[in-house]
Design a protein around this motif. Structure first.
Motif, PDB file in Angstrom:
ATOM      1  N   ARG A 246      -4.878  13.964   2.919  1.00  0.00           N
ATOM      2  CA  ARG A 246      -3.734  14.413   2.140  1.00  0.00           C
ATOM      3  C   ARG A 246      -2.761  14.928   3.357  1.00  0.00           C
ATOM      4  O   ARG A 246      -3.344  15.664   4.325  1.00  0.00           O
ATOM      5  CB  ARG A 246      -4.124  15.450   1.293  1.00  0.00           C
ATOM      6  N   SER A 247      -1.483  15.010   3.300  1.00  0.00           N
ATOM      7  CA  SER A 247      -0.662  15.319   4.007  1.00  0.00           C
ATOM      8  C   SER A 247       0.523  15.847   3.375  1.00  0.00           C
ATOM      9  O   SER A 247       0.946  15.105   2.175  1.00  0.00           O
ATOM     10  CB  SER A 247      -0.394  14.330   5.224  1.00  0.00           C
ATOM     11  N   PRO A 248       1.475  16.445   3.821  1.00  0.00           N
ATOM     12  CA  PRO A 248       2.774  16.686   3.408  1.00  0.00           C
ATOM     13  C   PRO A 248       3.540  15.437   3.168  1.00  0.00           C
ATOM     14  O   PRO A 248       4.369  15.303   2.135  1.00  0.00           O
ATOM     15  CB  PRO A 248       3.795  17.669   4.281  1.00  0.00           C
ATOM     16  N   ARG A 249       3.386  14.418   3.760  1.00  0.00           N
ATOM     17  CA  ARG A 249       4.189  12.976   3.477  1.00  0.00           C
ATOM     18  C   ARG A 249       3.453  12.303   2.554  1.00  0.00           C
ATOM     19  O   ARG A 249       3.954  11.324   2.364  1.00  0.00           O
ATOM     20  CB  ARG A 249       4.050  12.397   4.970  1.00  0.00           C
ATOM     21  N   GLY A 250       2.538  12.606   1.947  1.00  0.00           N
ATOM     22  CA  GLY A 250       1.714  11.629   0.989  1.00  0.00           C
ATOM     23  C   GLY A 250       0.185  11.729   1.159  1.00  0.00           C
ATOM     24  O   GLY A 250      -0.271  12.438   2.053  1.00  0.00           O
ATOM     25  N   SER A 251      -0.579  10.887   0.395  1.00  0.00           N
ATOM     26  CA  SER A 251      -1.808  10.535   0.562  1.00  0.00           C
ATOM     27  C   SER A 251      -2.228   9.278   1.120  1.00  0.00           C
ATOM     28  O   SER A 251      -1.693   8.286   0.552  1.00  0.00           O
ATOM     29  CB  SER A 251      -2.485  10.940  -0.875  1.00  0.00           C
ATOM     30  N   ARG A 252      -3.005   9.009   2.090  1.00  0.00           N
ATOM     31  CA  ARG A 252      -3.378   7.757   2.713  1.00  0.00           C
ATOM     32  C   ARG A 252      -4.936   7.665   2.522  1.00  0.00           C
ATOM     33  O   ARG A 252      -5.786   8.539   2.795  1.00  0.00           O
ATOM     34  CB  ARG A 252      -3.004   7.903   4.075  1.00  0.00           C
ATOM     35  N   LEU A 253      -5.321   6.526   1.949  1.00  0.00           N
ATOM     36  CA  LEU A 253      -6.851   6.105   2.242  1.00  0.00           C
ATOM     37  C   LEU A 253      -7.334   6.110   3.504  1.00  0.00           C
ATOM     38  O   LEU A 253      -6.733   5.597   4.492  1.00  0.00           O
ATOM     39  CB  LEU A 253      -6.968   4.879   1.444  1.00  0.00           C
ATOM     40  N   THR A 254      -8.617   6.793   3.705  1.00  0.00           N
ATOM     41  CA  THR A 254      -9.197   6.701   4.709  1.00  0.00           C
ATOM     42  C   THR A 254      -9.740   5.106   4.844  1.00  0.00           C
ATOM     43  O   THR A 254      -9.776   4.328   3.926  1.00  0.00           O
ATOM     44  CB  THR A 254     -10.339   7.607   4.715  1.00  0.00           C
ATOM     45  N   ASP A 255     -10.497   4.887   5.852  1.00  0.00           N
ATOM     46  CA  ASP A 255     -11.105   3.644   6.116  1.00  0.00           C
ATOM     47  C   ASP A 255     -12.383   3.335   4.899  1.00  0.00           C
ATOM     48  O   ASP A 255     -12.159   2.347   4.391  1.00  0.00           O
ATOM     49  CB  ASP A 255     -11.786   3.303   7.342  1.00  0.00           C
ATOM     50  N   ALA A 256     -13.061   4.368   4.869  1.00  0.00           N
ATOM     51  CA  ALA A 256     -14.077   4.154   3.665  1.00  0.00           C
ATOM     52  C   ALA A 256     -13.320   4.313   2.385  1.00  0.00           C
ATOM     53  O   ALA A 256     -13.879   3.544   1.698  1.00  0.00           O
ATOM     54  CB  ALA A 256     -14.837   5.571   3.907  1.00  0.00           C
ATOM     55  N   GLY A 257     -12.197   4.998   2.311  1.00  0.00           N
ATOM     56  CA  GLY A 257     -11.468   4.949   0.954  1.00  0.00           C
ATOM     57  C   GLY A 257     -10.915   3.503   0.698  1.00  0.00           C
ATOM     58  O   GLY A 257     -10.921   3.194  -0.619  1.00  0.00           O
ATOM     59  N   ALA A 258     -10.515   2.908   1.653  1.00  0.00           N
ATOM     60  CA  ALA A 258      -9.964   1.520   1.545  1.00  0.00           C
ATOM     61  C   ALA A 258     -11.114   0.592   1.149  1.00  0.00           C
ATOM     62  O   ALA A 258     -11.005  -0.158   0.185  1.00  0.00           O
ATOM     63  CB  ALA A 258      -9.330   1.052   2.825  1.00  0.00           C
ATOM     64  N   LEU A 259     -12.198   0.736   1.678  1.00  0.00           N
ATOM     65  CA  LEU A 259     -13.568  -0.195   1.292  1.00  0.00           C
ATOM     66  C   LEU A 259     -13.825   0.208  -0.172  1.00  0.00           C
ATOM     67  O   LEU A 259     -13.971  -0.591  -0.979  1.00  0.00           O
ATOM     68  CB  LEU A 259     -14.618   0.165   2.480  1.00  0.00           C
ATOM     69  N   VAL A 260     -14.028   1.481  -0.483  1.00  0.00           N
ATOM     70  CA  VAL A 260     -14.205   1.818  -1.689  1.00  0.00           C
ATOM     71  C   VAL A 260     -13.182   1.292  -2.783  1.00  0.00           C
ATOM     72  O   VAL A 260     -13.729   0.760  -4.141  1.00  0.00           O
ATOM     73  CB  VAL A 260     -14.475   3.411  -1.958  1.00  0.00           C
ATOM     74  N   THR A 261     -11.947   1.269  -2.557  1.00  0.00           N
ATOM     75  CA  THR A 261     -10.915   0.967  -3.295  1.00  0.00           C
ATOM     76  C   THR A 261     -11.141  -0.551  -3.693  1.00  0.00           C
ATOM     77  O   THR A 261     -10.687  -0.990  -4.721  1.00  0.00           O
ATOM     78  CB  THR A 261      -9.443   1.229  -2.694  1.00  0.00           C
ATOM     79  N   ASP A 262     -11.634  -1.304  -2.673  1.00  0.00           N
ATOM     80  CA  ASP A 262     -11.788  -2.920  -2.790  1.00  0.00           C
ATOM     81  C   ASP A 262     -12.764  -3.092  -4.025  1.00  0.00           C
ATOM     82  O   ASP A 262     -12.724  -3.728  -4.721  1.00  0.00           O
ATOM     83  CB  ASP A 262     -12.077  -3.326  -1.544  1.00  0.00           C
TER      84      ASP A 262
END
Length: 344
Positions: A97-113
């Motif tokens: 999480r950052s002021p510019r938005g929310s970005r998936l971590t590498d683990a988050g990208a894998l879990v998203t798949d």
């Protein structure tokens, strides 16, 4: 959107502990699960719920936790709490999480798949379940004993037709024993019977009440008598009757058991209509539901013969196999029968 509550953190290290120098019992078979006979951990403790997975997919699509929350119909703090709960459950960070938005971590990208595949499978499951419900709701199979089939069900089915015009209804009429057999065989979705009690193996509810009447043609001596019949005289007289297994016969047999039991029938017929026709023709006195003889009594084609000292009242019931309460159109039909007062 599949909504679900947060599961909370998973058990620390659950599912990752193999035996360490304690033997081979945990590694028998494929080696991918617990030893034979050991309980397997429930997936629900280890896999996030569908609502959380859909929220993660929305974060991936929008790059914003706020936008994902709006899509899910929840507040941003609630969305943030759900993501944190899923991270604790899985033991990895999923979203930066950052002021510019929310970005998936590498683990988050894998879990998203993985999440995408789970949600797609759930959508396919839901579509299949809807198809099954649609097929169930497209037809209704009713089994009913004769009096109910002829004199009550037509009105109930007309009312059901108004509510479910696309449901095809089939009606099988027979005696109460035959209704039970059809339910046990899976050939009917709901049944209606007229006997003294719910048959073994079925559950039921009273939907109406009925009385049996002794009737005779105007030419019969009973039609002109002044004094009521007594139970012994009724029991000793050959009558035009329904067959054994019918609700009418069950009630009459039980009512006269203490008075010597029924005499051998004059005629034994398999339908209410046949019994009524025989009585009108003068073949002999008969026992019929009051529901079946309204017109014949009004036109004097039959005469009601009073009887004292015997109760010929019965409950009419909807029935279904024990533990399988009606659903879909059968449930709606049951509701219609109970919406109409039947007390006489």
């Amino acid at each position: 959107m599949y909504e679900g509550g947060d599961r909370g953190a998973s058990r620390s290290g659950a599912g990752n502990r193999a035996g360490s120098g304690t033997g081979n019992s945990a590694r028998s078979g494929t080696g991918s699960g617990p030893a034979d006979g050991a309980p397997r951990p429930h997936l629900s403790h280890r896999v996030p719920d569908l609502g959380a997975l859909e929220l993660l997919l929305a974060v991936a699509r929008h790059g914003s936790l706020g936008a994902a929350a709006r899509e899910a119909g929840i507040t941003q703090p609630a969305a943030s709490s759900r993501i944190r709960s899923m991270e604790r459950q899985l033991g990895v960070a999923l979203v930066d999480r950052s002021p510019r938005g929310s970005r998936l971590t590498d683990a988050g990208a894998l879990v998203t798949d993985w999440a995408r595949r789970i949600v797609e499978a759930a959508e396919a499951f839901d579509a299949g379940a809807q198809a099954l419900r649609g097929r169930r709701d497209s037809r209704l199979r009713v089994a009913a004993s004769m009096t109910i089939a002829e004199y009550l069900l037509p009105g109930w089915l007309i009312a059901l037709r108004a509510e479910r015009p696309d449901t095809a209804v089939s009606l099988q009429a027979g005696n109460s024993a035959a209704v039970a057999e059809r339910l046990f065989a899976g050939d009917a979705d709901v049944g209606f019977v007229e006997g003294l009690a719910v048959p073994d193996g079925l559950d039921g509810v009273v939907v109406a009440h009925d009385r049996l009447a002794i009737v005779a043609a105007p030419s019969h001596p009973w039609a002109r008598r002044r004094a009521p019949l007594d139970p012994a005289e009724l029991a000793a007289t050959p009558l035009v009757l329904r067959e054994r297994g019918s609700g009418t016969r069950q009630v009459l047999d039980a009512a006269l058991a203490a008075h010597g039991g029924l005499a051998r029938p004059l005629l034994e017929l398999a339908s209410t209509t046949a019994v009524k026709a025989a009585a009108v023709s003068g073949a002999g006195p008969a026992v019929l539901s009051e529901l079946a003889i309204t017109e014949e009594l009004a036109s004097r084609r039959l005469v009601a013969v009073p009887v004292e000292g015997v109760v010929l009242r019965r409950d009419l019931r909807a029935v279904w196999p024990t533990g399988h309460r009606p659903t879909g159109p059968a449930r709606d039909l049951l509701s219609l029968t109970r919406d109409r007062p039947r007390e006489r």
